[in-house]
Structure formats: structure tokens, C-alpha cells
Design a protein around this motif. Structure first.
Motif, PDB file in Angstrom:
ATOM      1  N   ASP A 469      42.553  31.881 -17.257  1.00 60.49           N
ATOM      2  CA  ASP A 469      43.359  31.439 -16.117  1.00 60.49           C
ATOM      3  C   ASP A 469      42.726  31.903 -14.817  1.00 60.49           C
ATOM      4  O   ASP A 469      42.200  33.003 -14.742  1.00 60.49           O
ATOM      5  CB  ASP A 469      44.756  32.055 -16.210  1.00 60.49           C
ATOM      6  CG  ASP A 469      45.576  31.365 -17.284  1.00 60.49           C
ATOM      7  OD1 ASP A 469      45.121  30.285 -17.741  1.00 60.49           O
ATOM      8  OD2 ASP A 469      46.626  31.908 -17.673  1.00 60.49           O
ATOM      9  N   LYS A 470      42.797  31.039 -13.813  1.00 63.19           N
ATOM     10  CA  LYS A 470      42.202  31.434 -12.530  1.00 63.19           C
ATOM     11  C   LYS A 470      43.274  31.542 -11.446  1.00 63.19           C
ATOM     12  O   LYS A 470      44.203  30.743 -11.408  1.00 63.19           O
ATOM     13  CB  LYS A 470      41.190  30.380 -12.083  1.00 63.19           C
ATOM     14  CG  LYS A 470      39.959  30.380 -12.930  1.00 63.19           C
ATOM     15  CD  LYS A 470      38.988  29.326 -12.452  1.00 63.19           C
ATOM     16  CE  LYS A 470      38.163  28.822 -13.603  1.00 63.19           C
ATOM     17  NZ  LYS A 470      38.417  27.450 -13.982  1.00 63.19           N
ATOM     18  N   ILE A 542      35.001  35.248 -10.139  1.00 56.56           N
ATOM     19  CA  ILE A 542      35.803  36.210  -9.381  1.00 56.56           C
ATOM     20  C   ILE A 542      37.286  35.896  -9.561  1.00 56.56           C
ATOM     21  O   ILE A 542      38.111  36.790  -9.688  1.00 56.56           O
ATOM     22  CB  ILE A 542      35.443  36.149  -7.873  1.00 56.56           C
ATOM     23  CG1 ILE A 542      34.006  36.618  -7.643  1.00 56.56           C
ATOM     24  CG2 ILE A 542      36.435  36.917  -7.012  1.00 56.56           C
ATOM     25  CD1 ILE A 542      33.809  38.109  -7.626  1.00 56.56           C
ATOM     26  N   ASN A 543      37.600  34.617  -9.607  1.00 55.68           N
ATOM     27  CA  ASN A 543      39.011  34.226  -9.610  1.00 55.68           C
ATOM     28  C   ASN A 543      39.685  34.258 -10.972  1.00 55.68           C
ATOM     29  O   ASN A 543      40.890  34.073 -11.072  1.00 55.68           O
ATOM     30  CB  ASN A 543      39.168  32.828  -8.994  1.00 55.68           C
ATOM     31  CG  ASN A 543      38.821  32.855  -7.514  1.00 55.68           C
ATOM     32  OD1 ASN A 543      38.906  33.910  -6.884  1.00 55.68           O
ATOM     33  ND2 ASN A 543      38.414  31.722  -6.974  1.00 55.68           N
ATOM     34  N   ILE A 544      38.902  34.489 -12.022  1.00 55.56           N
ATOM     35  CA  ILE A 544      39.521  34.557 -13.345  1.00 55.56           C
ATOM     36  C   ILE A 544      40.439  35.783 -13.395  1.00 55.56           C
ATOM     37  O   ILE A 544      40.026  36.892 -13.055  1.00 55.56           O
ATOM     38  CB  ILE A 544      38.436  34.593 -14.448  1.00 55.56           C
ATOM     39  CG1 ILE A 544      37.782  33.216 -14.531  1.00 55.56           C
ATOM     40  CG2 ILE A 544      39.022  34.992 -15.791  1.00 55.56           C
ATOM     41  CD1 ILE A 544      36.538  33.148 -15.354  1.00 55.56           C
ATOM     42  N   ILE A 551      37.111  44.071 -11.080  1.00 54.36           N
ATOM     43  CA  ILE A 551      36.712  43.885  -9.690  1.00 54.36           C
ATOM     44  C   ILE A 551      37.489  44.850  -8.800  1.00 54.36           C
ATOM     45  O   ILE A 551      36.929  45.521  -7.940  1.00 54.36           O
ATOM     46  CB  ILE A 551      36.963  42.423  -9.258  1.00 54.36           C
ATOM     47  CG1 ILE A 551      36.033  41.495 -10.043  1.00 54.36           C
ATOM     48  CG2 ILE A 551      36.774  42.239  -7.758  1.00 54.36           C
ATOM     49  CD1 ILE A 551      36.387  40.024  -9.935  1.00 54.36           C
ATOM     50  N   GLY A 552      38.804  44.934  -9.093  1.00 51.08           N
ATOM     51  CA  GLY A 552      39.661  45.814  -8.297  1.00 51.08           C
ATOM     52  C   GLY A 552      39.210  47.266  -8.384  1.00 51.08           C
ATOM     53  O   GLY A 552      39.177  47.985  -7.387  1.00 51.08           O
ATOM     54  N   ILE A 568      35.976  31.854  -2.574  1.00 51.24           N
ATOM     55  CA  ILE A 568      35.919  30.411  -2.287  1.00 51.24           C
ATOM     56  C   ILE A 568      34.456  30.028  -2.079  1.00 51.24           C
ATOM     57  O   ILE A 568      33.616  30.901  -1.877  1.00 51.24           O
ATOM     58  CB  ILE A 568      36.731  30.039  -1.014  1.00 51.24           C
ATOM     59  CG1 ILE A 568      36.277  30.888   0.181  1.00 51.24           C
ATOM     60  CG2 ILE A 568      38.216  30.200  -1.247  1.00 51.24           C
ATOM     61  CD1 ILE A 568      36.969  30.506   1.475  1.00 51.24           C
ATOM     62  N   VAL A 569      34.187  28.729  -2.157  1.00 52.59           N
ATOM     63  CA  VAL A 569      32.814  28.296  -1.893  1.00 52.59           C
ATOM     64  C   VAL A 569      32.700  27.872  -0.432  1.00 52.59           C
ATOM     65  O   VAL A 569      33.691  27.652   0.256  1.00 52.59           O
ATOM     66  CB  VAL A 569      32.353  27.143  -2.815  1.00 52.59           C
ATOM     67  CG1 VAL A 569      32.061  27.660  -4.203  1.00 52.59           C
ATOM     68  CG2 VAL A 569      33.362  26.030  -2.830  1.00 52.59           C
ATOM     69  N   ARG A 570      31.462  27.722  -0.001  1.00 50.75           N
ATOM     70  CA  ARG A 570      31.185  27.469   1.417  1.00 50.75           C
ATOM     71  C   ARG A 570      31.937  26.241   1.958  1.00 50.75           C
ATOM     72  O   ARG A 570      32.540  26.282   3.018  1.00 50.75           O
ATOM     73  CB  ARG A 570      29.674  27.314   1.574  1.00 50.75           C
ATOM     74  CG  ARG A 570      29.194  26.952   2.916  1.00 50.75           C
ATOM     75  CD  ARG A 570      28.126  27.923   3.443  1.00 50.75           C
ATOM     76  NE  ARG A 570      28.017  27.825   4.889  1.00 50.75           N
ATOM     77  CZ  ARG A 570      28.753  28.519   5.728  1.00 50.75           C
ATOM     78  NH1 ARG A 570      29.631  29.402   5.292  1.00 50.75           N
ATOM     79  NH2 ARG A 570      28.622  28.358   7.026  1.00 50.75           N
TER      80      ARG A 570
END
Ligand SMILES: Nc1ncnc2c1ncn2[C@@H]1O[C@H](COP(=O)(O)OP(=O)(O)O)[C@@H](O)[C@H]1O
Ligand SMILES: [Mg+2]
Ligand SMILES: [Zn+2]
Length: 604
Positions: A469-470, A542-544, A551-552, A568-570
Motif C-alpha cells: 500500500d502506498k 518512499i511512499n510504500i 525511513i522515519g 513526489i516526482v518532478r
């Protein structure tokens, strides 16, 4: 007829059939010719290189009815050695449970004369596994063996055999068998079995076997089971997850051209075909090594894995600095593979880094460093006013200096970068502040079971999942975060980004650090950090949701507080920026004081 594995069927039946080990064969044949037989031999060397086979050949030569030193393979003695039924040729596996009892038993019976042949031959395999009791009992027998007894001790680990035993034996060190000798043996067997093959297939098997004849034959057997009676290079590649030379060259050329899209596509297809990433990395290094040698020498005879034509096109495509840089990145990756749990994800990052870096050797030599640079604490060489890209680039160049633990800095003069080792050992690349206080991991704030598995005694690893899940923040939330964004704080955090370079080789944080390092802090609000990435596949990781704790944890160590990290992407960043300015013009941005963030709600 019962099925028999190839390597059993084709055990060498005469000295002539032994592949490689020529020095040993010759010495043993001479000893037999001169009737100079020792009472104890120690055969040591890697598995599957012919130790047991040689022991059996020796046993036959001692007992063949056709004459001393013969192996006729026709007489009763030869036949019964071949099928393992000879009463005077006794094989003992010291690694098995009853090894010790068998050794005791053999010592009891050693005094009786041979039943069928002239010599009793005791072959004790994996002799280093014997208990010390059994060793000692054997030692006594080895001191004064009866004339009709020959001991052949075999081991893959000679250093574990008691020196007093070793000193009583004539020692023969078996080596890995040369590729040519294995090739000859395989071709002989394939012809006998009436199997068609192409030589590249044989070569691929030989590479996998790494000097072991038994391994080569076992691999061959696997391939035959897969491919039937005709084997091609592709069968070996498919079965063992190898990339062909063409695939490797194509990947290198996409990397060299910086064609990120193509690199990503190739990577996906490698991964889909179950490629062995460590082997691929080492194969890529072999190709680059050839390319480097050829660029310098133009001597095609020095090439070991690619053709001159390929070497020429690589020479045209990649200059020597870039080749060296690529080699350096891959060597470092090889080292990092040992400490990360998710090799695949790290490999993706490595390929992206290879494809996107184009660092030239702009390394300051000792001569053109200013005195300040020589004296300065390494981190201070990076000026905070420099542009992000420049800082990162420079930090990469000076990385080996920035990682000297603080306590060593005073004692050690900065050395010019050329002298720094290519591969950093783990730990030494970690900024000293992070090593203090056992990495200052806040155990209280972690869920109980995580503390159990990742406690101080077993530091474990921060893993990165590839799917799941993201977190997905909607535009409204993103705009709110932008309103809360703090420019100064963003600059502070950006400065700390360089620390990740040192952490990439850290056993606990390697993969997470590597992933974070590739992002750029885009918005920093109190407890939210939005990172901008060039590639969707990285932002996704990163968003998974399940990656948030790793990461935290790392972010907490870097910035000193809990932050929710979102990527996010550019293109998305640009789109959001546009709507932010539109809303601002219309005076419709939410007020900072009214904003309540609910970040962990939405997932896809
Ligand atoms: N040097 C060699 N020459 C020919 N065949 C070999 C050689 N080494 C190993 N083999 C093959 O591998 C099988 C196992 O070899 P073995 O002699 O038992 O190896 P080790 O005792 O060194 O582990 C043999 O039956 C043979 O088929
Ligand atoms: Mg053996
Ligand atoms: Zn014989």
C-alpha cells in the motif's frame, strides 16, 4: 537401469582421465613406478576437484592384478574398487555421525592382513571433522602403521587437521581445475552421451562451476534436464539467471549514454527473468575492466570477456575517467550488497546512479588544495551557499575524507583522494555524530516487537519493501503542506542530506540512506518532509506504507525529530507549484493557523 548422476557415472577410472591436478598425478605415478609408497597421505583442496577420485585410483593402482601401478578396470580388484565393494578399500566419512565409531573400528582391524588385495587402503573423507578422541586414536596408528596399510585422508579444510597428523602425512594440495581441463572433460562426456551443444553454453557452465569438476557436471545435468539433448548458451542463461554478453554490453551503453528510460527498461527485464544480481554486477565489472584495459593498451590479447569489436565500440563511447567512475560505483555496490537485505532495490539505485552521474575527475590534488582545505574539518569544505547539485557532487568527491571518525581527524592529515581506498569498510563511512551513543536509536518510540528484533545487540537492518500500500496525499493536503512549508528549515535539512553519502555503506541504514539520498527536500513543514525525485520508481518506494518506519527511524537520527516523509516526482512538483500560485493570486490559499493535517489516512 537405475539413474546415476553424471558426476558419479564419470568418475575418472584411470590417472589419465583426471582433469587438471597434473602435478599430483605425476608425483603419484612416479612413486608407484619407483615403489616408494608412503603410509599416509593427506589430500586437501576444494570440493569436487578429484580428491576421492584420486584416492580410489591410488587404491586400484596398489591392488590391480595386472601389475603394481596399473588400473586395468578389468580385474576383480579394480572392478570391486570401482563399485565400492572391495573389502580392503574402506571409505569412512568422518563428517557422518558414525564416523568416530568407524575410525575406532578401523583402528581395531588395522592389524589384520588384506583379504583380497595387497594393501588395505583407508580413505577417510572430511578428516577435519573427526573428534579429538578419534584423532588421537588415529595418530597412534599413523605413527606405526603395519606395512600393508595405506591411509588417505581427505579434507576441504586442512587448517583444521591436527598438525601432528599433518606432519605424519605426505601432503597433496588439490587446486581448482583450470577452465580448459573442465571444458575438455565436459566435451568428452557430452560426446559420449550424444548430446549436441554450443561452446558458449559450455563456457557459461564453466564460469558457474568456478573450478569444480563435480559442480560443472551437476550444472550440466540440470541444464540437460531443462533443455533436453541439445544445449545452448541461452538455456544456461535462462536456468541460472545470467545475462548474455550482448545484454551486458547493451546495458553498459545505455548507462554511458545516460538513457535512463532504457536502463530502467532493461533492469525490469533482468529482474523479471530472475537474474542473479551479484553475478551480473561482477560480470559488468569484468566487461568494464576489459574496456579499461583496451582503452589503455589497444591489445586485444589482453581481453578476457569481450571481443575486440566490442572493446572498440566501448572505447569510442566511454572515456577512461567515466570507466573508472563506473567501476568505482560497481565495486562499492558489491560491498554494499553484503550489508543490505534487499539487493534488488539497491541494484536499481546503483544503475540509476551509474546512468545519471557524469562526474569527471575534478579531484583537488594536495598541491592545489588551499591550506584551509587541508586543515578544515572535512564537512566544512562544502559551503552551504553552493547549489544543491554542486554540493552533492563535491560531497561525493570528498566522501572518503568526510567519513573519518572525529576522533581520528586530529591524528590524520587529509590525504589526496587518489590514495583513498575504493571500497570503504562498513562503519568507517558513517558520520561520527551518528555513531555516538550506539546510534541514539530511541527505543521507547518503537513498537515493542521491533525493539525485540532490532535491539542494540542485533542491530538488524532497515529494510525497504518494493511493493505494498502506498501513501497518497491529495492536492488539497499538498497545498496545505506547502502553506506550512518552512524555507529555512528546508535549507537546514538540505545541508544534512550529504550525511547520507556516508551512511550508504552502513549495515543498518544502507538501503534507506541510498534511497533518501536520491531525493531532494522539496517542502519541509514542521513534521512533514516532501521529497522530490527524478524517477517514479524511487518516489514510489518512499511512499510504500511499510517503508515508513525504516525511513522515519533514519530521518529521526538525521534531523532529530519524527517526520512523515512523502515523495513526489518532478512533474508533480511543478503542477502543484502552479496550482499553489494560482490559488495565491486568487487569495484562496488556506490560512496556516486553520490547517489540520491528516497525513496517514489515504493510501492506494
Ligand atoms: N579432477 C577431476 N577430474 C575428473 N573428474 C573430476 C575431477 N574432480 C572431480 N571430478 C568429478 O566429480 C566427481 C566427484 O569428485 P571427487 O573426487 O569426489 O571430488 P572431491 O573428493 O574432491 O570432493 C567425480 O566423480 C568426477 O565425476
Ligand atoms: Mg570427496
Ligand atoms: Zn586391475
Amino acid at each position: 537401469m537405475a539413474y546415476k548422476a553424471l558426476y558419479r557415472t564419470y568418475r575418472p577410472k584411470t590417472f589419465l582421465e583426471v582433469a587438471g591436478q597434473k602435478h599430483i598425478v605425476r608425483t603419484i605415478e612416479n612413486a608407484l613406478a619407483n615403489n616408494k609408497i608412503a603410509h599416509a597421505y593427506l589430500f586437501s583442496g576444494p570440493r569436487g576437484t578429484g580428491k576421492t577420485s584420486m584416492a580410489k585410483l591410488f587404491a586400484k593402482a596398489l591392488n590391480c592384478e595386472e601389475g603394481f601401478g596399473q588400473q586395468c578396470n578389468q580385474c576383480g580388484n579394480c572392478l570391486s574398487v570401482n563399485d565400492g565393494s572391495h573389502p580392503d578399500v574402506i571409505e569412512i566419512d568422518a563428517a557422518s555421525n558414525n564416523g568416530v565409531d568407524e575410525v575406532r573400528d578401523l583402528i581395531e582391524k588395522v592389524k589384520y592382513l588384506p583379504i583380497k588385495g595387497k594393501y588395505k587402503v583407508y580413505i577417510i573423507d572430511e578428516v577435519h571433522m573427526m573428534t579429538s578422541g578419534a584423532f588421537n586414536a588415529l595418530l597412534k596408528t599413523l605413527e606405526e602403521p603395519p606395512a600393508h596399510v595405506v591411509f588417505i585422508l581427505a579434507t576441504t579444510e586442512p587448517h583444521k587437521v591436527l598438525p601432528t597428523i599433518v606432519s605424519r602425512c605426505q601432503r597433496y594440495d588439490f587446486t581448482k581445475v583450470e577452465d580448459d581441463a573442465i571444458r575438455e572433460k565436459m566435451v568428452e562426456i557430452l560426446d559420449l552421451e550424444k548430446i549436441t551443444y554450443d561452446i558458449p553454453a559450455i563456457n557459461a557452465i564453466i564460469e558457474l562451476a568456478d573450478g569444480g569438476v563435480r559442480d560443472a557436471l551437476s550444472i550440466l545435468e540440470h541444464v540437460l534436464a531443462y533443455a533436453g539433448n541439445s544445449i545452448k548458451e541461452k538455456d544456461v542463461f535462462d536456468l541460472f539467471g545470467l545475462a548474455s554478453n550482448k545484454e551486458k554490453l547493451d546495458l553498459i551503453s545505455s548507462i554511458a549514454k545516460g538513457d535512463v528510460k532504457d536502463v530502467l527498461k532493461r533492469m525490469e527485464s533482468f529482474i523479471a527473468s530472475g537474474i542473479d544480481i551479484k553475478r551480473l554486477t561482477s560480470n559488468l565489472l569484468d566487461v568494464l575492466k576489459d574496456a579499461l584495459i583496451y582503452s589503455r593498451t589497444e591489445e586485444h590479447i589482453l581481453l578476457s570477456v569481450i571481443t575486440e569489436k566490442d572493446a572498440l565500440s566501448l572505447k569510442e563511447l566511454i572515456d577512461i575517467d567515466r570507466l573508472n567512475e563506473m567501476i568505482e560505483i560497481l565495486l562499492k555496490a558489491q560491498n554494499d550488497f553484503k550489508v543490505v537485505s534487499n539487493i534488488r532495490s539497491l541494484f536499481e539505485l546503483v544503475l540509476l546512479r551509474l546512468a545519471t552521474s557524469s562526474k569527471k575527475a575534478t579531484i583537488p590534488s594536495e598541491d592545489n588544495q588551499t591550506p584551509e582545505m587541508r586543515k578544515a574539518e572535512p564537512q566544512q569544505i562544502i559551503k552551504p551557499t553552493e547549489k544543491k547539485e554542486e554540493v552533492l557532487k563535491k560531497a561525493e568527491v570528498i566522501a572518503p575524507q568526510t567519513v573519518i571518525p572525529e576522533r581520528e581527524i586530529n591524528a590524520q592529515q587529509p590525504t589526496p583522494i587518489e590514495a583513498a581506498p575504493l571500497i570503504e569498510t562498513n562503519g568507517s563511512t558513517v558520520p561520527s555524530w551518528l555513531l555516538e551513543d550506539e546510534m541514539a536509536i530511541d527505543e521507547k518510540n518503537r513498537p515493542a516487537e521491533e525493539v525485540k528484533t532490532k535491539g542494540k545487540d542485533s542491530p538488524g537492518q532497515c529494510t525497504i519493501d518494493l511493493a505494498g500500500d502506498k501513501n497518497a496525499l491529495d492536492d488539497e493536503t499538498m497545498i496545505k503542506i506547502m502553506v506550512l512549508g518552512d524555507k529555512e528549515e528546508r535549507q537546514n535539512i538540505s545541508k544534512k542530506w550529504d550525511d547520507f553519502i556516508g551512511l550508504v555503506a552502513h549495515p543498518r541504514y544502507g538501503l534507506v540512506a541510498s534511497l533518501l539520498k536520491d531525493g531532494r527536500p522539496y517542502i519541509v513543514a514542521k513534521d512533514v518532509l516532501v521529497l522530490e525525485y527524478d524517477f517514479d520508481c524511487l518516489a514510489e518506494r518512499i511512499n510504500i506504507v511499510t517503508n515508513q518506519s525504516s525511513i522515519g527511524e533514519l530521518m529521526k537520527n538525521i534531523v532529530g525529530r519524527d517526520v512523515f516523509v512523502y515523495a513526489i516526482v518532478r512533474s508533480e512538483a511543478l503542477r502543484l507549484q502552479k496550482s499553489y500560485f494560482n490559488l495565491r493570486q486568487l487569495n484562496r490559499l488556506p490560512k496556516a493557523k486553520d490547517i489540520q493535517l491528516n497525513l496517514k489516512g489515504a493510501t492506494i
